[in-house]
Design a protein around this motif. Structure first.
Motif, PDB file in Angstrom:
ATOM      1  N   ILE A  43       0.825  -1.206   0.000  1.00  0.00           N
ATOM      2  CA  ILE A  43       0.000   0.000   0.000  1.00  0.00           C
ATOM      3  C   ILE A  43       0.857   1.253   0.000  1.00  0.00           C
ATOM      4  O   ILE A  43       0.532   2.250  -0.664  1.00  0.00           O
ATOM      5  CB  ILE A  43      -0.950  -0.011   1.209  1.00  0.00           C
ATOM      6  N   ALA A  44       1.970   1.240   0.726  1.00  0.00           N
ATOM      7  CA  ALA A  44       2.820   2.422   0.836  1.00  0.00           C
ATOM      8  C   ALA A  44       3.500   2.778  -0.485  1.00  0.00           C
ATOM      9  O   ALA A  44       3.894   3.934  -0.686  1.00  0.00           O
ATOM     10  CB  ALA A  44       3.877   2.206   1.917  1.00  0.00           C
ATOM     11  N   LYS A  45       3.637   1.806  -1.391  1.00  0.00           N
ATOM     12  CA  LYS A  45       4.304   2.066  -2.668  1.00  0.00           C
ATOM     13  C   LYS A  45       3.357   2.638  -3.724  1.00  0.00           C
ATOM     14  O   LYS A  45       3.801   3.012  -4.808  1.00  0.00           O
ATOM     15  CB  LYS A  45       4.927   0.769  -3.187  1.00  0.00           C
ATOM     16  N   LEU A  46       2.077   2.705  -3.404  1.00  0.00           N
ATOM     17  CA  LEU A  46       1.108   3.231  -4.369  1.00  0.00           C
ATOM     18  C   LEU A  46       1.132   4.742  -4.403  1.00  0.00           C
ATOM     19  O   LEU A  46       1.551   5.405  -3.446  1.00  0.00           O
ATOM     20  CB  LEU A  46      -0.296   2.732  -4.021  1.00  0.00           C
ATOM     21  N   ASP A  47       0.666   5.303  -5.515  1.00  0.00           N
ATOM     22  CA  ASP A  47       0.593   6.748  -5.655  1.00  0.00           C
ATOM     23  C   ASP A  47      -0.453   7.312  -4.693  1.00  0.00           C
ATOM     24  O   ASP A  47      -1.552   6.755  -4.587  1.00  0.00           O
ATOM     25  CB  ASP A  47       0.219   7.106  -7.101  1.00  0.00           C
ATOM     26  N   PRO A  48      -0.136   8.406  -3.985  1.00  0.00           N
ATOM     27  CA  PRO A  48      -1.108   8.947  -3.018  1.00  0.00           C
ATOM     28  C   PRO A  48      -2.413   9.388  -3.653  1.00  0.00           C
ATOM     29  O   PRO A  48      -3.466   9.305  -3.020  1.00  0.00           O
ATOM     30  CB  PRO A  48      -0.355  10.128  -2.386  1.00  0.00           C
ATOM     31  N   ARG A  49      -2.385   9.840  -4.908  1.00  0.00           N
ATOM     32  CA  ARG A  49      -3.626  10.246  -5.576  1.00  0.00           C
ATOM     33  C   ARG A  49      -4.542   9.055  -5.792  1.00  0.00           C
ATOM     34  O   ARG A  49      -5.763   9.159  -5.616  1.00  0.00           O
ATOM     35  CB  ARG A  49      -3.282  10.910  -6.914  1.00  0.00           C
ATOM     36  N   MET A 102      -2.432  18.287  -2.169  1.00  0.00           N
ATOM     37  CA  MET A 102      -2.107  19.506  -2.924  1.00  0.00           C
ATOM     38  C   MET A 102      -2.402  19.324  -4.405  1.00  0.00           C
ATOM     39  O   MET A 102      -2.865  20.253  -5.077  1.00  0.00           O
ATOM     40  CB  MET A 102      -0.638  19.856  -2.711  1.00  0.00           C
ATOM     41  N   TRP A 103      -2.150  18.113  -4.945  1.00  0.00           N
ATOM     42  CA  TRP A 103      -2.403  17.862  -6.360  1.00  0.00           C
ATOM     43  C   TRP A 103      -3.883  17.996  -6.677  1.00  0.00           C
ATOM     44  O   TRP A 103      -4.254  18.437  -7.772  1.00  0.00           O
ATOM     45  CB  TRP A 103      -1.905  16.471  -6.737  1.00  0.00           C
ATOM     46  N   PHE A 104      -4.765  17.615  -5.760  1.00  0.00           N
ATOM     47  CA  PHE A 104      -6.206  17.711  -5.964  1.00  0.00           C
ATOM     48  C   PHE A 104      -6.745  19.124  -5.707  1.00  0.00           C
ATOM     49  O   PHE A 104      -7.962  19.320  -5.741  1.00  0.00           O
ATOM     50  CB  PHE A 104      -6.931  16.722  -5.058  1.00  0.00           C
ATOM     51  N   GLY A 105      -5.868  20.076  -5.481  1.00  0.00           N
ATOM     52  CA  GLY A 105      -6.309  21.449  -5.302  1.00  0.00           C
ATOM     53  C   GLY A 105      -6.589  21.847  -3.868  1.00  0.00           C
ATOM     54  O   GLY A 105      -7.159  22.922  -3.626  1.00  0.00           O
ATOM     55  N   CYS A 106      -6.224  20.990  -2.939  1.00  0.00           N
ATOM     56  CA  CYS A 106      -6.418  21.335  -1.522  1.00  0.00           C
ATOM     57  C   CYS A 106      -5.524  22.522  -1.182  1.00  0.00           C
ATOM     58  O   CYS A 106      -4.377  22.605  -1.645  1.00  0.00           O
ATOM     59  CB  CYS A 106      -6.065  20.134  -0.652  1.00  0.00           C
ATOM     60  N   PRO A 107      -6.008  23.486  -0.405  1.00  0.00           N
ATOM     61  CA  PRO A 107      -5.165  24.638  -0.030  1.00  0.00           C
ATOM     62  C   PRO A 107      -3.850  24.181   0.578  1.00  0.00           C
ATOM     63  O   PRO A 107      -3.813  23.253   1.385  1.00  0.00           O
ATOM     64  CB  PRO A 107      -6.037  25.381   0.994  1.00  0.00           C
ATOM     65  N   GLU A 108      -2.778  24.848   0.189  1.00  0.00           N
ATOM     66  CA  GLU A 108      -1.457  24.422   0.609  1.00  0.00           C
ATOM     67  C   GLU A 108      -1.298  24.452   2.124  1.00  0.00           C
ATOM     68  O   GLU A 108      -0.650  23.586   2.712  1.00  0.00           O
ATOM     69  CB  GLU A 108      -0.409  25.321  -0.051  1.00  0.00           C
TER      70      GLU A 108
END
Length: 278
Positions: free
Chosen positions: A37-43, A148-154
């Motif tokens: 699971i840890a090796k998967l992309d966070p998105r 952050m990639w999904f547009g969440c405020p930094e």
């Protein structure tokens, strides 16, 4: 039999120490980097969690919920979640809905009373296990980058990441406060089962007394960290598009990510087919 139960209870009480709890918490937050699971992309993980964290609430089909539960249970095992977290999960589900299901079974409940409780239990268990899977498999940086990639405020994504990074410091400060209380007090004798129970009550009392100094000392350290970030131009970096692009350049969907999504989709498709024949 009595000696065996007494020895088992003493072994359990011996493991309920602050060092054990600290190691379990840190292992769950930072010790799962080598799992599937840890090796998967966070998105990919966040999208997967969005489905299994929301969709079960809008379904009342037992087959669908059971299929979701079996899948997230498998992913939880792949994430190698700490035993303490799993124990708290079981305790939480049982305290919310599980005990009602057991009581209804033993006191003459029929299908009309058991089925709604079973549905609610499966919903709570599925969403909880999905949360455990995702947040055990994501370290602070990868979780922050995915949000952050999904547009969440930094600032929000950084706050979540910073909260993870504060965890070791918080545990260290907690240990220091506990040691200071132990130096100024006298713990009861821990011989025998009764003595171990008294010692456990004493430890809980110290933990409650340590809360205020812990928060005060942590607030002082946090202020120092924030001032250091400001001096290094954190606010400017947070609004600079080039910095954001550079930070997110490490994100990449791989073959393993696609296989993870494909297996999840295939499993849910099989569940949907089974639903049509039942």
């Amino acid at each position: 039999m009595e000696k065996t139960m007494k020895k088992l209870s003493e072994n359990i009480l011996d493991k309920l120490s602050m060092d054990f709890l600290r190691n379990q918490v840190l292992k769950n937050a930072y010790g799962n980097d080598d799992t599937v699971i840890a090796k998967l992309d966070p998105r990919v993980l966040l999208v997967w969690y969005l489905f299994f964290g929301l969709v079960p609430w809008f379904s009342g089909n037992v087959v669908f919920l059971a299929g979701c539960f079996m899948l997230v249970m498998a992913t939880t095992l792949l994430a190698k979640v700490a035993g303490l977290v799993l124990f708290l999960f079981i305790l939480g589900v049982f305290s919310q809905t599980g005990y009602l299901l057991i009581v209804s079974l033993f006191f003459g409940g029929n299908a009309t009373t058991i089925l709604p409780l079973l549905i609610l239990t499966l919903k709570v268990a599925t969403v909880s296990l999905a949360s455990i899977t995702v947040f055990s498999g994501l370290d602070p940086d990868r979780l922050s980058d995915g949000l952050m990639w999904f547009g969440c405020p930094e600032r929000l994504s950084f706050s979540i990441s910073y909260a993870y990074r504060m965890l070791p410091m918080l545990m260290e400060e907690f240990q220091n406060v506990l040691l200071s209380y132990r130096l100024r007090g006298k713990a009861p004798e821990s011989k025998g089962f009764v003595g171990k129970v008294k010692n456990l009550i004493y430890q809980v009392k110290i933990i409650m007394q340590s809360f205020y100094p812990l928060m005060l000392n942590t607030a002082k350290r946090s202020r120092t960290t924030v001032e250091a970030l400001e001096m290094r131009g954190y606010r400017y970096a947070a609004t600079n598009k080039e910095v954001k692009k550079m930070k997110l350049s490490s994100l990449k969907v791989t073959y393993d990510d696609l296989m993870f999504l494909a297996i999840s989709f295939l499993w849910m498709a099989i569940v949907a087919v089974i639903m049509t024949y039942i």
